[in-house]
Design a protein around this motif. Structure first.
Motif, PDB file in Angstrom:
ATOM      1  N   PHE A 260       0.829  -1.207   0.000  1.00  0.00           N
ATOM      2  CA  PHE A 260       0.000   0.000   0.000  1.00  0.00           C
ATOM      3  C   PHE A 260       0.863   1.258   0.000  1.00  0.00           C
ATOM      4  O   PHE A 260       0.374   2.357  -0.183  1.00  0.00           O
ATOM      5  N   CYS A 261       2.163   1.080   0.240  1.00  0.00           N
ATOM      6  CA  CYS A 261       3.006   2.216   0.608  1.00  0.00           C
ATOM      7  C   CYS A 261       3.684   2.839  -0.606  1.00  0.00           C
ATOM      8  O   CYS A 261       4.444   2.188  -1.306  1.00  0.00           O
ATOM      9  N   GLN A 262       3.415   4.131  -0.818  1.00  0.00           N
ATOM     10  CA  GLN A 262       4.012   4.829  -1.944  1.00  0.00           C
ATOM     11  C   GLN A 262       5.478   5.158  -1.677  1.00  0.00           C
ATOM     12  O   GLN A 262       6.316   5.030  -2.555  1.00  0.00           O
ATOM     13  N   ALA A 263       5.769   5.545  -0.451  1.00  0.00           N
ATOM     14  CA  ALA A 263       7.155   5.890  -0.105  1.00  0.00           C
ATOM     15  C   ALA A 263       8.073   4.688  -0.332  1.00  0.00           C
ATOM     16  O   ALA A 263       9.226   4.838  -0.730  1.00  0.00           O
ATOM     17  N   GLY A 264       7.551   3.489  -0.095  1.00  0.00           N
ATOM     18  CA  GLY A 264       8.337   2.274  -0.277  1.00  0.00           C
ATOM     19  C   GLY A 264       8.684   2.022  -1.738  1.00  0.00           C
ATOM     20  O   GLY A 264       9.536   1.190  -2.044  1.00  0.00           O
ATOM     21  N   ILE A 265       8.028   2.706  -2.652  1.00  0.00           N
ATOM     22  CA  ILE A 265       8.356   2.587  -4.071  1.00  0.00           C
ATOM     23  C   ILE A 265       9.192   3.776  -4.540  1.00  0.00           C
ATOM     24  O   ILE A 265      10.259   3.610  -5.121  1.00  0.00           O
ATOM     25  N   ILE A 266       8.719   4.981  -4.252  1.00  0.00           N
ATOM     26  CA  ILE A 266       9.322   6.149  -4.903  1.00  0.00           C
ATOM     27  C   ILE A 266      10.661   6.578  -4.299  1.00  0.00           C
ATOM     28  O   ILE A 266      11.286   7.485  -4.821  1.00  0.00           O
ATOM     29  N   TYR A 267      11.082   5.933  -3.206  1.00  0.00           N
ATOM     30  CA  TYR A 267      12.407   6.244  -2.664  1.00  0.00           C
ATOM     31  C   TYR A 267      13.370   5.071  -2.779  1.00  0.00           C
ATOM     32  O   TYR A 267      14.416   5.049  -2.129  1.00  0.00           O
ATOM     33  N   ARG A 268      13.001   4.036  -3.550  1.00  0.00           N
ATOM     34  CA  ARG A 268      13.917   2.917  -3.702  1.00  0.00           C
ATOM     35  C   ARG A 268      15.188   3.337  -4.421  1.00  0.00           C
ATOM     36  O   ARG A 268      15.141   4.245  -5.220  1.00  0.00           O
ATOM     37  N   PRO A 269      16.314   2.667  -4.298  1.00  0.00           N
ATOM     38  CA  PRO A 269      16.573   1.591  -3.333  1.00  0.00           C
ATOM     39  C   PRO A 269      16.933   2.157  -1.965  1.00  0.00           C
ATOM     40  O   PRO A 269      16.897   3.354  -1.775  1.00  0.00           O
ATOM     41  N   VAL A 270      17.285   1.242  -1.053  1.00  0.00           N
ATOM     42  CA  VAL A 270      17.723   1.666   0.278  1.00  0.00           C
ATOM     43  C   VAL A 270      19.117   2.275   0.177  1.00  0.00           C
ATOM     44  O   VAL A 270      20.010   1.692  -0.430  1.00  0.00           O
ATOM     45  N   ARG A 271      19.249   3.480   0.727  1.00  0.00           N
ATOM     46  CA  ARG A 271      20.573   4.107   0.750  1.00  0.00           C
ATOM     47  C   ARG A 271      20.869   4.540   2.177  1.00  0.00           C
ATOM     48  O   ARG A 271      20.364   5.554   2.635  1.00  0.00           O
ATOM     49  N   GLU A 272      21.666   3.713   2.860  1.00  0.00           N
ATOM     50  CA  GLU A 272      21.991   4.019   4.254  1.00  0.00           C
ATOM     51  C   GLU A 272      23.179   4.976   4.304  1.00  0.00           C
ATOM     52  O   GLU A 272      24.094   4.881   3.494  1.00  0.00           O
ATOM     53  N   ARG A 273      23.136   5.866   5.255  1.00  0.00           N
ATOM     54  CA  ARG A 273      24.279   6.747   5.485  1.00  0.00           C
ATOM     55  C   ARG A 273      25.239   5.993   6.404  1.00  0.00           C
ATOM     56  O   ARG A 273      24.812   5.288   7.317  1.00  0.00           O
ATOM     57  N   ARG A 274      26.522   6.133   6.137  1.00  0.00           N
ATOM     58  CA  ARG A 274      27.509   5.434   6.974  1.00  0.00           C
ATOM     59  C   ARG A 274      27.472   5.962   8.396  1.00  0.00           C
ATOM     60  O   ARG A 274      27.202   7.130   8.639  1.00  0.00           O
ATOM     61  N   GLU A 275      27.810   5.060   9.333  1.00  0.00           N
ATOM     62  CA  GLU A 275      27.693   5.411  10.755  1.00  0.00           C
ATOM     63  C   GLU A 275      28.491   6.658  11.118  1.00  0.00           C
ATOM     64  O   GLU A 275      27.993   7.549  11.807  1.00  0.00           O
ATOM     65  N   GLU A 276      29.740   6.724  10.643  1.00  0.00           N
ATOM     66  CA  GLU A 276      30.561   7.873  11.060  1.00  0.00           C
ATOM     67  C   GLU A 276      30.030   9.175  10.468  1.00  0.00           C
ATOM     68  O   GLU A 276      30.155  10.239  11.062  1.00  0.00           O
ATOM     69  N   ARG A 277      29.387   9.087   9.291  1.00  0.00           N
ATOM     70  CA  ARG A 277      28.785  10.287   8.697  1.00  0.00           C
ATOM     71  C   ARG A 277      27.581  10.742   9.542  1.00  0.00           C
ATOM     72  O   ARG A 277      27.336  11.932   9.703  1.00  0.00           O
ATOM     73  N   ILE A 278      26.835   9.775  10.053  1.00  0.00           N
ATOM     74  CA  ILE A 278      25.669  10.121  10.878  1.00  0.00           C
ATOM     75  C   ILE A 278      26.119  10.826  12.155  1.00  0.00           C
ATOM     76  O   ILE A 278      25.585  11.867  12.544  1.00  0.00           O
TER      77      ILE A 278
END
Lengths: 611, 235
Positions: A260-278
């Motif tokens: 049902f989720c639009q955000a789950g489509i329009i922001y693909r793929p997963v892009r994690e920020r590296r821990e030290e950058r966070i």
């Protein structure tokens, strides 16, 4: 006047520069200051623009009704906070499109600015009105009012857009030429260059592009969030904002695959920020704002592969001075463990989103949560000292039956029973389990985009059923106004003609529709009637699979075949795994856009940690 | 624990920020300045700050005070340079001083405030009208004023210490010396309205600036900053 502090600016980290010789951009949020200031996307764009020497960004929000009345009475046009400059004098006005029920406010703000509401009526002196954000993926209801839409990640789109406008202005190009130049930028949609033909029955027959516009506008995707600049000095409001805290984006995209989720489509793929950058981002923002709370934001924060390590490090550095918070919890005990680590108080309660009442229906929507997950999470929460839980459910989902509603009742009861056992006797009386019920609105670009939205009467019947059955000590029920969901549904899958209805609704006084006190359903229905459009056509009609959808010229990344396949699997109750940790579901984003999931801790390490 | 007394001005557009909103802005500025703030205990640990009397929304001031509790003293020069950098436009640091140990809190000593009040009117007034009206006010035992809690009667002699006024272009300039905080007090705008209201003309606008905050020593007003500076050596 209510909260005059909304209009005065002078907030910390706001940027004041002369517009002379610079391209000026007014960033607009179509709701009040306190809501708009909490939007992370606009803060990112604001900083991005103001770091350049050749342009400036200032902000504007929808003035509350008392202020608007005063402005109209004394002839003051919509202005920006920083320079108190008239918005009509800017080169570009950029609206973020976060929610369908703010759209009438956009028309009102344009009008208050003295900018012609219809794009076709704007002359050379008018600003370019540009929209971005999730609403830009189903832009047709706003096509009449906008000169262009930006589809995808702003970090990529905005520089291209600014450069093109600057080049055009310096060369003395007219509005039409500049719009043509914009249409050549990948990810920019210029609606005036597209012709829409309709079938006799009102459905879209064809959407055809005029040169130089492309037939299909492809979304722009940032490959790696680690390449994006870190937000360094977000604006600190002087009047309390809705989310009055610093927000760090730790990942973009989600591949859990809820259908049902639009955000789950329009922001693909997963892009994690590296821990030290966070951590670096957090320390910068804390130093530049003085905020007392830090929130790690994403679509599903507990899914970040390094979230535990990040929280541990942040707690070590700032635990004494800064409260940490997570905006969304996954339904499992891991999430509860995380929140237990960082929560200083347990006053606020915890929220879980099982979304549906039975395993069958949760499989239909591909919500990878089992009853055991929920009960374990609830038990962990009670044992950690929380006594207030909120459970999010949706009603009106495809293939929903009475047993699914009964499932909501029994699941909520089981959680409450668990609370009664798990909480010590002295705290048992404070137990509170809230079932919060929203009604499902099918959204563009999702596997559920073809389904009918459930009729208002049926939703209200279902709400009554829950109201009658979900009673008891420690239990309570909240729901969204189903009439609001109806209007949301009409706009969410509307075509260009739905824009006429937004226009009529605004003309008849609709604004701040997202505010329960100001939503006027009768006026919206009358507006639809005036334009001879029916709510049934847009909301409660099931679409044919071969129908040309009003957003078919917007390419969000996944293929139509994937969405159709997911729709089939939904009807069969077959779940699809998360491609981060399991096999690729062939949605098309990675192969077609040369991107891939970017994980901070690598897939193997994560999978072995889970086992 | 040290008590750092800060005097600051609130000018320009920030005068539309409420007392609570300003408190939040100050708290965050202090955090950014990285002062060793003493933190209160309890469920929601917060820096310990206390404020002088609240200023009404829309008024400006060159005489706002906040007391910051610090875990250790830092040099005043450093306080001034660091905090000045962190304050947003419209909030201006004017002075800072440590409150001597054992001295009473600002809430206990701040009794009186001075204000400049400009009242614009729909016609020019004469000096005679203004002075007659002030004289009229000083003859009243009770003043009837509107407060948040409704219409109240206050004792004139306790609420109003001094009034000076003169007609200027477009209205009247007043200087008031008024009690603050207690029940027998009157807001500067209400007082101005009372005086001018006596003259059967229309008020078209009010501008207020708080110019000073005072303790009473032997019935005489002493600037609070001065009060603490002298508290070390005695009066």
């Amino acid at each position: 006047m209510e909260k005059p502090g909304r209009y005065i600016n002078g907030e910390l980290n706001s940027v004041h520069r002369s517009p002379d010789g610079r391209l000026s951009i007014a960033l607009a949020y179509p709701d009040v200051y306190e809501v708009g200031l909490s939007n992370l996307g606009l803060q990112i764009l604001y900083e991005l623009i103001n770091e350049r020497d050749d342009c400036i960004a200032e902000r504007t929000y929808a003035p509350w009704m008392d202020m608007e009345a005063e402005m109209r009475r004394s002839g003051v046009p919509l202005f920006t906070l920083e320079g108190h400059r008239s918005v009509a004098d800017f080169d570009i006005v950029g609206f973020t499109l976060q929610y369908e029920l703010t759209y009438a406010n956009i028309l009102n703000m344009l009008d208050l600015a003295g900018i012609p509401v219809f794009a076709a009526d704007r002359g050379e002196a008018s600003p370019l009105v540009i929209g971005g954000g999730p609403g830009a993926f189903a832009p047709e209801p706003l096509a009449l009012f906008f000169d262009a839409f930006a589809i995808g990640d702003g970090e990529l789109l905005l520089p291209d857009l600014i450069d093109a406008v600057l080049v055009g202005k310096r060369a003395g190009a007219g509005r039409k030429e500049i719009l043509a130049a914009l249409a050549r930028i990948p990810g920019i949609y210029v609606p005036s260059l597209y012709e829409v033909d309709y079938l006799k029955d009102g459905r879209v027959a064809e959407i055809s592009a005029r040169s130089p516009a492309p037939d299909v506008v492809k979304r722009r995707i940032l490959k790696d969030l680690n390449d994006a600049p870190l937000l360094s000095a977000p604006i600190v409001p002087s009047v309390s904002a809705v989310h009055d805290r610093c927000v760090i984006e730790i990942m973009r995209g989600c591949t859990r695959g809820c259908r049902f989720c639009q955000a789950g489509i329009i922001y693909r793929p997963v892009r994690e920020r590296r821990e030290e950058r966070i951590v670096e981002n957090a320390s910068r923002v804390i130093a530049s704002t003085g905020y007392e709370e830090l929130s790690l934001s994403s679509l599903s924060t507990a899914d970040h592969t390094g979230v535990k390590e990040v929280l541990t490090e942040l707690a070590r550095r700032y635990g004494r001075d800064v409260a940490l918070s997570l905006p969304s919890l996954r339904v499992d005990s891991f999430s509860v463990e995380l929140i237990r680590q960082i929560a200083k108080s347990k006053r606020s309660g915890l929220t879980f989103a099982p979304e549906a009442g039975t395993q069958r229906l949760r499989d239909v929507i591909n919500k990878g949560v089992t009853e055991t997950d929920l009960l374990e999470a609830a038990e962990a929460a009670f044992e950690s000292g929380w006594h207030r839980l909120k459970l999010y459910f949706m009603i009106g989902l495809p293939n929903e039956g009475v047993e699914d509603l009964e499932g909501i009742v029994s699941l909520t009861r089981r959680v409450a029973d668990l609370g009664r056992c798990a909480l010590p006797r002295t705290r048992r009386g404070r137990l509170s389990v809230v079932a919060s019920i929203s009604s499902f609105v099918p959204k563009a670009h999702t596997p559920f985009q073809w389904f009918a939205q459930e009729a208002l009467e049926v939703i209200e019947q279902k709400q009554r059923f829950l109201q009658e059955n979900l009673r008891g000590r420690g239990l309570s029920l909240r729901w969204h106004d189903a009439r609001v969901s109806t209007v949301e549904g009409i706009i969410a899958r509307g075509d260009r003609r739905a824009g006429r209805a937004i226009y009529e609704a605004w003309r008849s006084g609709c604004k701040f529709d997202a505010w329960a006190d100001h939503f006027n359903f009768g006026a919206w229905l009358a507006a639809l009637g005036k334009t001879r459009l029916s709510p049934e056509f847009f909301a409660t009609r099931e679409r044919e699979l071969d129908e040309t959808l009003p957003w078919s010229h917007i390419d969000a990344g996944v293929t139509a075949d994937f969405l159709k396949k997911e729709r089939e699997r939904a009807l069969a109750g077959t779940v699809t795994a998360d491609c981060r940790f399991d096999r690729c579901g062939d949605c098309g984003v990675c192969s077609r856009f040369k991107v891939k999931n970017v994980l901070a801790r690598g897939r193997k390490e994560r999978v072995s940690a889970l086992n | 624990m040290s008590r750092l007394l800060i005097r600051y001005a609130k000018e320009g557009r920030v005068r539309f920020l409420s007392h609570l909103e300003v408190a939040k802005v100050l708290e965050r500025a202090l955090r950014r300045a990285a002062f060793p703030l003493a933190i209160s205990g309890g469920y929601h640990p917060k820096p310990r700050l206390s404020y002088g009397p609240a200023l009404s929304l829309g008024a400006s001031s060159t005489s706002e005070y906040v007391v910051v509790f610090l875990e250790e003293e830092i040099p005043l020069e450093l306080v001034k340079s660091k905090l000045s950098r962190e304050l947003p436009e419209g909030l201006r640091l004017m002075d800072a001083e440590y409150i001597p140990d054992g001295a009473p809190s600002i809430g206990r000593i701040a009794k009186v405030a001075s204000y400049d009040v400009f009242i614009s009117t729909n016609r020019e007034l004469t000096e005679k009208e203004v002075s007659a009206s002030i004289a009229w006010l000083f003859k009243q035992d009770k003043l009837v004023v509107e407060k948040e809690s409704g219409v109240k009667q206050v004792k004139r002699s306790e609420a109003v210490l001094d009034i000076a006024g003169e007609p200027v272009e477009g209205g009247v300039d007043f200087e008031f010396l008024l009690s603050v905080g207690g029940s027998e007090s009157v807001r500067p705008d209400s007082l101005g309205a009372l005086i001018v209201g006596n003259l059967s003309i229309e008020i078209t606008g009010v501008e207020i600036e708080r110019t000073g905050l005072f303790a009473l020593v032997d019935g005489r007003p002493v600037d609070v900053m001065e009060y603490y500076r002298r508290a070390d050596t005695g009066f």
